[in-house]
Design an enzyme around this catalytic site. Sequence first.
Site, PDB file in Angstrom:
ATOM      1  CG  ASN A  17     -18.320  23.877 -29.704  1.00 47.29           C
ATOM      2  OD1 ASN A  17     -18.597  24.935 -29.010  1.00 47.29           O
ATOM      3  ND2 ASN A  17     -17.379  24.256 -30.590  1.00 47.29           N
TER       4      ASN A  17
ATOM      5  CB  ILE B 160     -13.013  25.308 -26.227  1.00 46.43           C
ATOM      6  CG1 ILE B 160     -13.310  24.403 -25.215  1.00 46.43           C
ATOM      7  CG2 ILE B 160     -13.036  26.866 -26.145  1.00 46.43           C
ATOM      8  CD1 ILE B 160     -12.409  24.453 -23.982  1.00 46.43           C
ATOM      9  CG  ASP B 161     -15.005  26.825 -32.001  1.00 44.57           C
ATOM     10  OD1 ASP B 161     -14.428  26.004 -32.357  1.00 44.57           O
ATOM     11  OD2 ASP B 161     -16.386  26.736 -32.168  1.00 44.57           O
ATOM     12  CB  ILE B 162      -9.494  29.505 -29.087  1.00 46.43           C
ATOM     13  CG1 ILE B 162      -9.675  28.205 -27.981  1.00 46.43           C
ATOM     14  CG2 ILE B 162      -8.589  30.601 -28.389  1.00 46.43           C
ATOM     15  CD1 ILE B 162      -8.580  27.771 -27.463  1.00 46.43           C
TER      16      ILE B 162
ATOM     17  CE1 TYR C 131     -16.534  34.248 -33.477  1.00 46.72           C
ATOM     18  CE2 TYR C 131     -16.913  32.185 -33.973  1.00 46.72           C
ATOM     19  CZ  TYR C 131     -17.457  33.410 -34.280  1.00 46.72           C
ATOM     20  OH  TYR C 131     -17.744  33.892 -35.593  1.00 46.72           O
TER      21      TYR C 131
END
Length: 252
Positions: free
Chosen positions: A103, A128-130, A141
């Site tokens: 990440n 991926i942090d959304i 994010y």
Amino acid sequence: MIKKRIIPTLLVEKGRLVQTKMFTERVYLGDPINTINIFNQKEVDEIIVLDISASRLKTGANINLVKSLCSECFMPVAYGGGISSLDEIEELFNLGIEKVVINSASGLPGFIENAVDRYGSQSIVGAIDIYKKSDEKPFVYEHVDKKVSDRDPIDIALSLQERGVGEVFINFVCRDGGRVGFDESYIQEIARSLSVPLIACGGARDYNDLVQLAKNTEVSAVAAGSVFSLLGKYDAPLVMYPSYEFLKSSLS
């Protein structure tokens, strides 16, 4: 044959198993090894383990935890958290990890490309942090700095694909642990933009939610945490997983 994967995601913080809500609140769930043993008994096909404190604290991958996990775990494990060098990846693979989840370190120049060149696309997952509220514009994010960036998640997903990752894992901050349902339309938009498999996480209310997302979108897999670890409105810790018969009848 079950056509799509349903994957438990375990979050580890300083060696303890936790469940988060919107990446902030924590519910302590116990010893991750005990949970792994229960998933063994339930014949789970694969699992994702994410150390959510390693990158923030710059401690690197938790090698002692990984050793314990791999000695007990009967199913393939994808592991992420604090990984920032090819040497770490090699050590994780030597211990028995099947895939690594990258990440924050994906921003390191050449890191993804070099990992893919050495170990193959099939072993590298880009995460991926959304951050997306309702119908608002989505952004990436940055969980280490705990801030919303100005980057578009689909652009980042396409970039990870171009750099050679074998899968993309997405998690929705605003739905994390809330059991409010998946953002199905946006997940489908991402899935359609990619040619590599997509794993979607964040928002599942129950087993039927997992099944509906798998059936209604082009994701390769659906992942979840609280659905498999917390029961009822009081969030009582309990390790659960749907039966093979349920998954076969729902997803075959």
